[in-house]
Scaffold this active site. Structure first.
Site, PDB file in Angstrom:
ATOM      1  N   HIS A  11       0.824  -1.206   0.000  1.00 55.69           N
ATOM      2  CA  HIS A  11       0.000   0.000   0.000  1.00 55.69           C
ATOM      3  C   HIS A  11       0.863   1.264   0.000  1.00 55.69           C
ATOM      4  O   HIS A  11       2.041   1.252   0.362  1.00 55.69           O
ATOM      5  CB  HIS A  11      -0.912   0.010   1.225  1.00 55.69           C
ATOM      6  CG  HIS A  11      -0.152  -0.007   2.529  1.00 55.69           C
ATOM      7  ND1 HIS A  11       0.437   1.116   3.070  1.00 55.69           N
ATOM      8  CD2 HIS A  11       0.125  -1.033   3.368  1.00 55.69           C
ATOM      9  CE1 HIS A  11       1.036   0.808   4.199  1.00 55.69           C
ATOM     10  NE2 HIS A  11       0.871  -0.497   4.403  1.00 55.69           N
ATOM     11  N   GLY A  12       0.250   2.372  -0.373  1.00 56.22           N
ATOM     12  CA  GLY A  12       0.938   3.654  -0.338  1.00 56.22           C
ATOM     13  C   GLY A  12       1.244   4.103   1.077  1.00 56.22           C
ATOM     14  O   GLY A  12       0.697   3.574   2.056  1.00 56.22           O
ATOM     15  N   GLN A  13       2.101   5.107   1.182  1.00 58.32           N
ATOM     16  CA  GLN A  13       2.503   5.613   2.496  1.00 58.32           C
ATOM     17  C   GLN A  13       1.293   6.093   3.302  1.00 58.32           C
ATOM     18  O   GLN A  13       0.430   6.805   2.804  1.00 58.32           O
ATOM     19  CB  GLN A  13       3.480   6.779   2.337  1.00 58.32           C
ATOM     20  CG  GLN A  13       4.015   7.312   3.658  1.00 58.32           C
ATOM     21  CD  GLN A  13       4.656   8.683   3.525  1.00 58.32           C
ATOM     22  OE1 GLN A  13       3.991   9.667   3.207  1.00 58.32           O
ATOM     23  NE2 GLN A  13       5.968   8.750   3.726  1.00 58.32           N
ATOM     24  N   ARG A  60      -6.073   1.293   4.038  1.00 63.60           N
ATOM     25  CA  ARG A  60      -4.879   1.680   3.275  1.00 63.60           C
ATOM     26  C   ARG A  60      -4.640   0.760   2.091  1.00 63.60           C
ATOM     27  O   ARG A  60      -4.234   1.209   1.016  1.00 63.60           O
ATOM     28  CB  ARG A  60      -3.644   1.715   4.187  1.00 63.60           C
ATOM     29  CG  ARG A  60      -3.243   0.407   4.870  1.00 63.60           C
ATOM     30  CD  ARG A  60      -2.184   0.697   5.935  1.00 63.60           C
ATOM     31  NE  ARG A  60      -1.548  -0.465   6.552  1.00 63.60           N
ATOM     32  CZ  ARG A  60      -2.001  -1.066   7.649  1.00 63.60           C
ATOM     33  NH1 ARG A  60      -3.127  -0.647   8.231  1.00 63.60           N
ATOM     34  NH2 ARG A  60      -1.335  -2.096   8.176  1.00 63.60           N
ATOM     35  N   GLU A  88      -1.855  -7.203   7.480  1.00 65.49           N
ATOM     36  CA  GLU A  88      -0.501  -7.147   8.011  1.00 65.49           C
ATOM     37  C   GLU A  88      -0.363  -7.996   9.276  1.00 65.49           C
ATOM     38  O   GLU A  88      -1.361  -8.399   9.895  1.00 65.49           O
ATOM     39  CB  GLU A  88      -0.134  -5.684   8.312  1.00 65.49           C
ATOM     40  CG  GLU A  88       1.275  -5.451   8.841  1.00 65.49           C
ATOM     41  CD  GLU A  88       2.367  -5.878   7.856  1.00 65.49           C
ATOM     42  OE1 GLU A  88       2.491  -7.099   7.643  1.00 65.49           O
ATOM     43  OE2 GLU A  88       3.093  -5.013   7.346  1.00 65.49           O
TER      44      GLU A  88
END
Length: 216
Positions: A11-13, A60, A88
């Site tokens: 995913h992006g920051q 996210r 995660e």
């Protein structure tokens, strides 16, 4: 032989990434840079004819996947499916803590050093061992969740399918470590692409943490 190709995108920051905080089952929105990470991944993957697309059940990962699918030639954001098993690692008590502080508690100078010095598999066990609430996942618990999730994605696919999975840094590094000899002590970049090929249930890693190179 049945073959399925999996494209794993970190995913992006997020804001917790930006502030160097542990982020597992906790969630945070993407930063402006994070949205750019997702858009760049989408541009790089636009010509990959995905047959299916999955994201973990975190915002996210889903936001990242939707940005990727918005420009894909084969699928749209409406085709996205959620896969809670592919979220995660659960860091338990350490969720939200400064990542360097958490690593020091476990005996390393940084999170990457923890993985380098002890292995990513042992790092899972160390989080569990040092969590006073014992909510963190150890390596066995992590894989009891993630492997069936991966297998379900593969089982649902047809021979020759290419599948997008928007997921997470430690999850990707753990998968790569399990199915290859690639060094995963360096961070998986936000928006990076990792590709696996699964042939008759056998997983192999084609590339890891591709952030700039040509994708195929």
């Amino acid at each position: 032989m049945a073959t399925v190709e999996l494209y794993l995108v970190r995913h992006g920051q997020t804001f917790l990434n930006k502030y160097h905080r542990m982020q597992g089952w906790s969630d945070a929105p993407l930063t402006t840079k994070g949205l750019q990470d997702a858009d760049l991944a989408g541009e790089r993957l636009a010509k990959i004819p995905f047959a299916a697309a999955y994201a973990s059940d975190t915002s996210r990962a889903q936001t990242t996947a939707k940005h990727i699918l918005a420009v894909n030639q084969a699928l749209t954001p409406a085709d996205l499916q959620t896969a809670p098993a592919l979220r995660e690692e659960n860091f338990g008590f350490f969720e939200g803590l400064d990542s360097s502080f958490a690593a020091h508690v476990l005996g390393a100078d940084s999170y990457n050093a923890l993985i380098r010095d002890f292995s990513i598999e042992t790092s899972h066990d160390l989080f569990k061992e040092h969590d006073p609430y014992h909510d963190a996942e150890d390596d066995a618990e992590f894989w009891a969740r993630v492997q069936p999730g991966l297998d379900a994605v593969v089982t649902a696919a047809n021979d020759g399918d290419k599948v997008l999975i928007a997921t997470h840094g430690t999850t990707i590094r753990s998968i790569v470590s399990k199915f290859s000899d690639i060094d995963v002590s360096g961070s998986a970049h936000n928006g990076s692409v990792t590709k696996l090929t699964v042939t008759d249930g056998r997983y192999t890693v084609d590339y890891f943490n591709n952030i700039k190179g040509r994708l195929k």
